[in-house]
Design a protein around this motif. Sequence first.
Motif, PDB file in Angstrom:
ATOM      1  N   SER A   1      40.265  20.826  25.894  1.00 22.07           N
ATOM      2  CA  SER A   1      40.628  21.300  27.234  1.00 22.07           C
ATOM      3  C   SER A   1      39.598  20.877  28.273  1.00 22.07           C
ATOM      4  O   SER A   1      39.951  20.570  29.427  1.00 22.07           O
ATOM      5  N   GLU A   2      38.321  20.838  27.897  1.00 23.98           N
ATOM      6  CA  GLU A   2      37.272  20.399  28.817  1.00 23.98           C
ATOM      7  C   GLU A   2      37.425  18.911  29.141  1.00 23.98           C
ATOM      8  O   GLU A   2      37.279  18.502  30.303  1.00 23.98           O
ATOM      9  N   ILE A   3      37.726  18.107  28.135  1.00 27.47           N
ATOM     10  CA  ILE A   3      37.934  16.678  28.357  1.00 27.47           C
ATOM     11  C   ILE A   3      39.165  16.448  29.237  1.00 27.47           C
ATOM     12  O   ILE A   3      39.149  15.603  30.145  1.00 27.47           O
ATOM     13  N   LYS A   4      40.229  17.191  28.980  1.00 22.85           N
ATOM     14  CA  LYS A   4      41.445  17.050  29.782  1.00 22.85           C
ATOM     15  C   LYS A   4      41.166  17.383  31.247  1.00 22.85           C
ATOM     16  O   LYS A   4      41.612  16.663  32.156  1.00 22.85           O
ATOM     17  N   LYS A   5      40.423  18.448  31.486  1.00 26.89           N
ATOM     18  CA  LYS A   5      40.098  18.832  32.849  1.00 26.89           C
ATOM     19  C   LYS A   5      39.230  17.769  33.516  1.00 26.89           C
ATOM     20  O   LYS A   5      39.420  17.443  34.702  1.00 26.89           O
TER      21      LYS A   5
ATOM     22  N   SER B   1      28.730  20.945  37.402  1.00 28.27           N
ATOM     23  CA  SER B   1      27.934  22.116  37.054  1.00 28.27           C
ATOM     24  C   SER B   1      28.735  23.086  36.196  1.00 28.27           C
ATOM     25  O   SER B   1      28.243  23.584  35.173  1.00 28.27           O
ATOM     26  N   SER B   2      29.978  23.331  36.582  1.00 29.43           N
ATOM     27  CA  SER B   2      30.812  24.258  35.810  1.00 29.43           C
ATOM     28  C   SER B   2      31.169  23.669  34.449  1.00 29.43           C
ATOM     29  O   SER B   2      31.309  24.395  33.461  1.00 29.43           O
ATOM     30  N   LEU B   3      31.288  22.341  34.382  1.00 26.06           N
ATOM     31  CA  LEU B   3      31.657  21.665  33.136  1.00 26.06           C
ATOM     32  C   LEU B   3      30.595  21.842  32.062  1.00 26.06           C
ATOM     33  O   LEU B   3      30.915  22.061  30.883  1.00 26.06           O
ATOM     34  N   ILE B   4      29.327  21.766  32.456  1.00 28.89           N
ATOM     35  CA  ILE B   4      28.272  21.799  31.428  1.00 28.89           C
ATOM     36  C   ILE B   4      27.387  23.048  31.495  1.00 28.89           C
ATOM     37  O   ILE B   4      26.400  23.138  30.769  1.00 28.89           O
ATOM     38  N   LYS B   5      27.761  24.000  32.328  1.00 29.45           N
ATOM     39  CA  LYS B   5      26.939  25.203  32.467  1.00 29.45           C
ATOM     40  C   LYS B   5      26.678  25.873  31.122  1.00 29.45           C
ATOM     41  O   LYS B   5      25.542  26.260  30.806  1.00 29.45           O
ATOM     42  N   SER B   6      27.709  25.988  30.304  1.00 23.85           N
ATOM     43  CA  SER B   6      27.563  26.672  29.027  1.00 23.85           C
ATOM     44  C   SER B   6      26.797  25.832  27.998  1.00 23.85           C
ATOM     45  O   SER B   6      26.367  26.345  26.972  1.00 23.85           O
ATOM     46  N   LYS B   7      26.620  24.534  28.287  1.00 20.82           N
ATOM     47  CA  LYS B   7      25.922  23.634  27.353  1.00 20.82           C
ATOM     48  C   LYS B   7      24.425  23.548  27.628  1.00 20.82           C
ATOM     49  O   LYS B   7      23.665  23.068  26.777  1.00 20.82           O
ATOM     50  N   LEU B   8      24.003  23.963  28.813  1.00 27.70           N
ATOM     51  CA  LEU B   8      22.604  23.771  29.193  1.00 27.70           C
ATOM     52  C   LEU B   8      21.615  24.492  28.274  1.00 27.70           C
ATOM     53  O   LEU B   8      20.566  23.931  27.948  1.00 27.70           O
ATOM     54  N   PRO B   9      21.885  25.731  27.843  1.00 28.79           N
ATOM     55  CA  PRO B   9      20.934  26.361  26.915  1.00 28.79           C
ATOM     56  C   PRO B   9      20.721  25.547  25.640  1.00 28.79           C
ATOM     57  O   PRO B   9      19.594  25.458  25.132  1.00 28.79           O
TER      58      PRO B   9
END
Length: 279
Positions: free
Chosen positions: A28-32, A77-85
């Motif tokens: 879903s992230e790739i599609k968006k 920013s919204s795309l990778i926000k959850s990946k930053l940690p």
Amino acid sequence: MRQENLGQLKEEYQKKGYCQIREFFNASEIKKLEETLETAKEKSEVSKEKVTLKIGKYENIDTKDHAYDLIKYDFVSSLIKSKLPFLNELTGKKIMIMHNAFFSVEPNQKGLGWHVGVGSFSFTKMDDFGASIWIPLDEITKEYRGGMQYVPLDAFPGKFLYTIHDLHLRNNIKWDESKGDLNEYVAGANTIMNKITEDVIDYTIEDDYEEDQYKVGDVLFFNKYVLHRSVPLNPGLHKIRRAFVIRLVDYDTRADEERLGLFSTYTQLHSRFYKTLPR
């Protein structure tokens, strides 16, 4: 993206300067991302023309689409926000987004030779952190290829290319009308870089590089010193292979005022005579 693989990835990243992260993005992230890119491309004047780069003897380099900051910061920013940690733990840094780029390559197209991100990270201090997430939007297979090759830092670090690029910029701003066409002058000066690539890098590296397969959602994470180059796409699988790149820095990464001044001087010089910004 699997948290249990973090230790292995951290070890690989620290040794090589890069690591392939499987399933970093879900479907879903790739599609968006694809939908957002398509919308941005429709509105972008840059993506409607074929961009050709002239670098010494190399012409018509790279891609049909070659656009920077095509997508707005808020979306990235919204795309990778959850990946930053995860990336902070991987690198030991506190990472922030700098800008983004979009590239695509058609079958049998020549890509860039060995290089590092001298353009993307040129305005940061050479010793300060910079990294990229390379996100192929089409599958890359062993048979059809079309991805990248990259050199481990313990085999051949590419940091020295930043110094050479600075010397090249200093040479560019010495141009005046007596030296002929500015673009030709700059392209000629780039033959120095080409000679280094052929006579130094190729000779030293030989086959000491890696090339991986990618499913959609897999990414390559690599720091700004990693030498990498494009791999031509073989015909038969994709009409075009797309990739989205996010450039990252640390919160403590500093701007390099001297290098910024060199870029500013060259940009003003180029725009004064051609009424446009340099590629």
